[in-house]
Design an enzyme around this catalytic site. Structure first.
Site, PDB file in Angstrom:
ATOM      1  N   GLY A  55      -0.194 -15.367   1.782  1.00  0.00           N
ATOM      2  CA  GLY A  55      -0.935 -15.524   0.531  1.00  0.00           C
ATOM      3  C   GLY A  55      -1.865 -16.709   0.622  1.00  0.00           C
ATOM      4  O   GLY A  55      -1.722 -17.551   1.502  1.00  0.00           O
ATOM      5  N   CYS A  82       3.935 -16.340   7.204  1.00  0.00           N
ATOM      6  CA  CYS A  82       2.957 -17.346   6.753  1.00  0.00           C
ATOM      7  C   CYS A  82       3.401 -18.023   5.458  1.00  0.00           C
ATOM      8  O   CYS A  82       4.299 -18.831   5.467  1.00  0.00           O
ATOM      9  CB  CYS A  82       1.576 -16.716   6.597  1.00  0.00           C
ATOM     10  SG  CYS A  82       0.993 -16.065   8.149  1.00  0.00           S
ATOM     11  N   TYR A  83       2.792 -17.651   4.335  1.00  0.00           N
ATOM     12  CA  TYR A  83       3.172 -18.250   3.048  1.00  0.00           C
ATOM     13  C   TYR A  83       4.673 -18.078   2.815  1.00  0.00           C
ATOM     14  O   TYR A  83       5.352 -18.974   2.315  1.00  0.00           O
ATOM     15  CB  TYR A  83       2.367 -17.588   1.917  1.00  0.00           C
ATOM     16  CG  TYR A  83       2.598 -18.183   0.547  1.00  0.00           C
ATOM     17  CD1 TYR A  83       1.944 -19.348   0.151  1.00  0.00           C
ATOM     18  CD2 TYR A  83       3.473 -17.587  -0.362  1.00  0.00           C
ATOM     19  CE1 TYR A  83       2.151 -19.907  -1.107  1.00  0.00           C
ATOM     20  CE2 TYR A  83       3.685 -18.138  -1.621  1.00  0.00           C
ATOM     21  CZ  TYR A  83       3.031 -19.297  -1.992  1.00  0.00           C
ATOM     22  OH  TYR A  83       3.242 -19.840  -3.230  1.00  0.00           O
ATOM     23  N   HIS A 170       0.521 -13.546  11.588  1.00  0.00           N
ATOM     24  CA  HIS A 170       0.549 -12.199  10.992  1.00  0.00           C
ATOM     25  C   HIS A 170       0.903 -11.140  12.039  1.00  0.00           C
ATOM     26  O   HIS A 170       0.067 -10.796  12.861  1.00  0.00           O
ATOM     27  CB  HIS A 170      -0.823 -11.862  10.392  1.00  0.00           C
ATOM     28  CG  HIS A 170      -1.095 -12.569   9.108  1.00  0.00           C
ATOM     29  ND1 HIS A 170      -0.616 -12.120   7.907  1.00  0.00           N
ATOM     30  CD2 HIS A 170      -1.770 -13.712   8.840  1.00  0.00           C
ATOM     31  CE1 HIS A 170      -0.996 -12.949   6.943  1.00  0.00           C
ATOM     32  NE2 HIS A 170      -1.700 -13.921   7.481  1.00  0.00           N
ATOM     33  N   GLU A 172       1.339  -8.037  11.509  1.00  0.00           N
ATOM     34  CA  GLU A 172       0.810  -6.717  11.147  1.00  0.00           C
ATOM     35  C   GLU A 172      -0.623  -6.503  11.599  1.00  0.00           C
ATOM     36  O   GLU A 172      -1.130  -5.388  11.596  1.00  0.00           O
ATOM     37  CB  GLU A 172       0.923  -6.518   9.623  1.00  0.00           C
ATOM     38  CG  GLU A 172       0.017  -7.404   8.778  1.00  0.00           C
ATOM     39  CD  GLU A 172       0.562  -8.811   8.511  1.00  0.00           C
ATOM     40  OE1 GLU A 172       0.060  -9.462   7.593  1.00  0.00           O
ATOM     41  OE2 GLU A 172       1.489  -9.255   9.226  1.00  0.00           O
ATOM     42  N   SER A 223      -7.199  20.642  -8.324  1.00  0.00           N
ATOM     43  CA  SER A 223      -8.645  20.485  -8.165  1.00  0.00           C
ATOM     44  C   SER A 223      -9.132  21.099  -6.862  1.00  0.00           C
ATOM     45  O   SER A 223     -10.313  21.306  -6.663  1.00  0.00           O
ATOM     46  CB  SER A 223      -9.004  19.007  -8.165  1.00  0.00           C
ATOM     47  OG  SER A 223      -8.510  18.406  -6.979  1.00  0.00           O
ATOM     48  N   GLY A 224      -8.189  21.373  -5.942  1.00  0.00           N
ATOM     49  CA  GLY A 224      -8.609  21.848  -4.624  1.00  0.00           C
ATOM     50  C   GLY A 224      -8.709  20.706  -3.629  1.00  0.00           C
ATOM     51  O   GLY A 224      -8.881  20.905  -2.444  1.00  0.00           O
ATOM     52  N   GLY A 225      -8.595  19.462  -4.131  1.00  0.00           N
ATOM     53  CA  GLY A 225      -8.558  18.312  -3.223  1.00  0.00           C
ATOM     54  C   GLY A 225      -7.182  18.223  -2.585  1.00  0.00           C
ATOM     55  O   GLY A 225      -6.230  18.845  -3.043  1.00  0.00           O
ATOM     56  N   VAL A 226      -7.077  17.427  -1.513  1.00  0.00           N
ATOM     57  CA  VAL A 226      -5.822  17.399  -0.767  1.00  0.00           C
ATOM     58  C   VAL A 226      -4.681  16.813  -1.613  1.00  0.00           C
ATOM     59  O   VAL A 226      -3.549  17.299  -1.569  1.00  0.00           O
ATOM     60  CB  VAL A 226      -5.984  16.669   0.596  1.00  0.00           C
ATOM     61  CG1 VAL A 226      -6.394  15.236   0.422  1.00  0.00           C
ATOM     62  CG2 VAL A 226      -4.700  16.735   1.400  1.00  0.00           C
ATOM     63  N   ASP A 227      -4.945  15.798  -2.444  1.00  0.00           N
ATOM     64  CA  ASP A 227      -3.857  15.168  -3.204  1.00  0.00           C
ATOM     65  C   ASP A 227      -3.231  16.135  -4.211  1.00  0.00           C
ATOM     66  O   ASP A 227      -2.018  16.300  -4.249  1.00  0.00           O
ATOM     67  CB  ASP A 227      -4.358  13.914  -3.943  1.00  0.00           C
ATOM     68  CG  ASP A 227      -5.026  12.922  -2.998  1.00  0.00           C
ATOM     69  OD1 ASP A 227      -4.830  13.051  -1.772  1.00  0.00           O
ATOM     70  OD2 ASP A 227      -5.758  12.038  -3.473  1.00  0.00           O
ATOM     71  N   SER A 228      -4.086  16.774  -5.010  1.00  0.00           N
ATOM     72  CA  SER A 228      -3.517  17.675  -6.025  1.00  0.00           C
ATOM     73  C   SER A 228      -2.890  18.912  -5.355  1.00  0.00           C
ATOM     74  O   SER A 228      -1.908  19.446  -5.842  1.00  0.00           O
ATOM     75  CB  SER A 228      -4.571  18.075  -7.068  1.00  0.00           C
ATOM     76  OG  SER A 228      -5.461  19.027  -6.564  1.00  0.00           O
ATOM     77  N   SER A 229      -3.447  19.335  -4.226  1.00  0.00           N
ATOM     78  CA  SER A 229      -2.894  20.510  -3.533  1.00  0.00           C
ATOM     79  C   SER A 229      -1.497  20.225  -2.977  1.00  0.00           C
ATOM     80  O   SER A 229      -0.589  21.041  -3.113  1.00  0.00           O
ATOM     81  CB  SER A 229      -3.815  20.941  -2.387  1.00  0.00           C
ATOM     82  OG  SER A 229      -5.082  21.295  -2.897  1.00  0.00           O
ATOM     83  N   LYS A 365      -2.873   8.032   2.292  1.00  0.00           N
ATOM     84  CA  LYS A 365      -3.623   9.281   2.494  1.00  0.00           C
ATOM     85  C   LYS A 365      -3.183  10.050   3.755  1.00  0.00           C
ATOM     86  O   LYS A 365      -2.998  11.257   3.717  1.00  0.00           O
ATOM     87  CB  LYS A 365      -5.115   8.963   2.588  1.00  0.00           C
ATOM     88  CG  LYS A 365      -6.011  10.178   2.452  1.00  0.00           C
ATOM     89  CD  LYS A 365      -6.092  10.602   1.011  1.00  0.00           C
ATOM     90  CE  LYS A 365      -7.181  11.609   0.763  1.00  0.00           C
ATOM     91  NZ  LYS A 365      -7.353  11.869  -0.673  1.00  0.00           N
TER      92      LYS A 365
END
Length: 509
Positions: A55, A82-83, A170, A172, A223-229, A365
């Site tokens: 942070g 770190c922090y 870090h 990551e 909607s046809g988008g990947v998330d809603s599908s 995603k």
């Protein structure tokens, strides 16, 4: 049954989300909590370890975010980064050095203890990524210093008996050469089963959906988008025909969109209400050119149309494809988690007194895509580019008319088809055509024409916060321009947009 998890307390480091990603790549499920999270909030039978993130604050300042001391009594290993390392040092009585200047960038650490848990199986010298102001001068009692750098006497410390660990770099970030190996060593100390994957997630999610919904019913805007599908397929797998999907064709979608989505979902036997509201939308938008006005009209009509269909189902639950980045987006310091407003169907849950079911709330995603493939969603649906809520309305600067929408749909369709044929669709993050409110002179056959200009845009982006224009080959651009001008009546000139974001936005309105 909850998935074993690592809790990550977010002290505002730009890399916190990356820690979550790395853990998941290693097969461990990590969840981010605000900096004020208490032991009660993060505890539970499924907790296997805690990571305190980096942070921007100094732990020596008044009002610097702290850590609930009872977190150390939860009986699970804790890793301070770190922090997080400095917080542990401060709270357990170590010596912290107030820095005159920040150390930022690559550094070489020397591992000084061959029995170190974190550096098990690694070289005694390694390159790491530093980003800090203060550093720990002397480790607190009970901790052993296990690594140092030229300027930092305590680059890593361990209290093996109480399984508390701290590092001043870090792990990551990719510049830290053995970062993943270090995280893996920590996960072993947590006795974490490394089995987080799409299949496992689906099984577990089905169980938690059934628990939440009971014998109720769910309605979801498809909607046809990947998330809603993917959300729809997960819900369907969990509760079958107690899920009703509503697909609203606003008349501002891609060419033949409803037909394509119908074909994609044909094998799944979902209960879908297909609503063609294009006339309604185009009528109310006719001649409107102000972008805000367009968005307002579309938002209102969508909510009204969806609400009417949803009411008829009597569903108690509203399904949504909210993803993890939307949830983290605004969690920030203070720990309040707000979801970006565009993801919700404009305040519907409150209006209709419905509860939310968000099966993808913990996924990034790429994890959603993997889950989609595992659920049998067709490849081209899984790899679809995002499409804006207001649809083509934001790609037609100036007044909207049914005519102009049709011209744009045809141009866009050609562009996307050629991108897919050339392999560039998958290489770009988002691509589309825009119908500009500019007419220019051209020659078609022997006649002079005075027609519209069309811009094509293709960008590559990791997170859509920033984007770079895709370096499409000239031959491809030439072919797209020729086809659009020849096949789309109303366009006689095509330009390629080579502006990055920032300074430009991805969409035009």
């Amino acid at each position: 049954m909850h998935h074993e998890r690592i809790a990550i307390l977010d002290y505002g480091s730009q890399y916190t989300r990356l820690i979550t990603r790395r853990l998941r790549e290693l097969g461990a499920f990590g969840l981010v909590y605000g900096p004020n999270a208490t032991a009660e909030e993060i505890g539970g039978a499924d907790l296997r370890g805690v990571i305190l993130s980096g942070g921007p604050n100094s732990v020596l300042e008044d009002g610097a975010p702290g850590v609930d001391p009872r977190i150390f009594e939860l009986g699970v290993p804790v890793l301070g980064v770190c922090y997080g390392l400095q917080l542990m040092s401060r709270d357990f009585g170590g010596q912290i050095h107030r820095a005159a200047k920040r150390e930022y960038g690559k550094a070489t650490i020397e591992v000084t203890d061959a029995d170190s848990v974190l550096f098990q199986g690694m070289n005694s010298e390694q390159v790491v990524w530093m980003s800090h102001g203060d550093h720990v001068e002397e480790a607190p009692e009970g901790f052993k210093t296990v690594a140092r750098t030229h300027g930092v006497p305590v680059a890593a410390m361990e209290d093996r008996a109480r399984r508390r660990f701290g590092i001043q770099f870090h792990p990551e970030v990719t510049h830290t050469v053995h970062g993943n190996a270090l995280l893996l060593n920590f996960l072993h100390v947590c006795s974490m089963k490394l089995d987080w994957n799409a299949g496992h997630f689906i099984e577990q999610k089905i169980e938690s959906i059934r628990k939440q919904v009971g014998n109720g019913t769910v309605v979801l805007g498809l909607s046809g988008g990947v998330d809603s599908s993917v959300a729809a397929l997960l819900l369907h797998k969990a509760i079958g025909d107690r899920l009703t999907c509503v697909f609203v064709d606003t008349g501002l979608m891609r060419k033949d969109e409803m037909k394509h989505v119908q074909e994609a979902f044909a094998p799944f036997d979902l209960k879908v209400k297909w609503v063609d509201a294009s006339e309604l939308f185009l009528k109310e938008l006719h001649g409107v050119s102000d972008p805000e006005q367009k968005r307002k009209i579309i938002g209102r009509l969508f909510v009204e149309t969806f609400e009417k269909e949803a009411k008829a189902t009597n569903a108690k639950f509203l399904g949504q494809g909210t993803l993890y980045p939307d949830v983290i987006e605004s969690s920030g310091i203070g720990g309040a988690v707000l979801v970006k407003s565009h993801h919700n169907v404009g305040g519907l849950p409150e209006r209709m007194n419905m509860q939310l079911v968000e099966p993808l709330r913990e996924l990034f995603k790429d994890e959603v895509r993997r889950a989609g493939l595992a659920l049998g969603l067709p490849e081209d649906m899984v790899w679809r580019h995002p499409f804006p809520g207001p649809g083509l309305a934001v790609r037609i600067p100036g007044p909207i008319s049914a005519d102009r929408v049709k011209i744009l749909q045809n141009a866009d369709d050609i562009f996307i088809e050629e991108l897919k044929l050339s392999g560039w669709y998958k290489l770009s993050s988002q691509a589309f055509a825009v119908l500009l409110p500019v007419q220019t002179v051209g020659i078609m056959g022997d006649e002079r024409t005075y027609e519209n200009m069309c811009a094509i845009r293709a960008v590559t982006s990791e997170d859509f916060m920033t984007a770079d224009w895709a370096r499409l080959p000239h031959e491809l651009l030439e072919k797209v321009a020729q086809r659009i001008v020849n096949e789309v009546k109303g366009i006689n000139r095509v330009v390629f947009d080579i502006t990055s974001k920032p300074p430009a936005t991805i969409e035009y309105e």
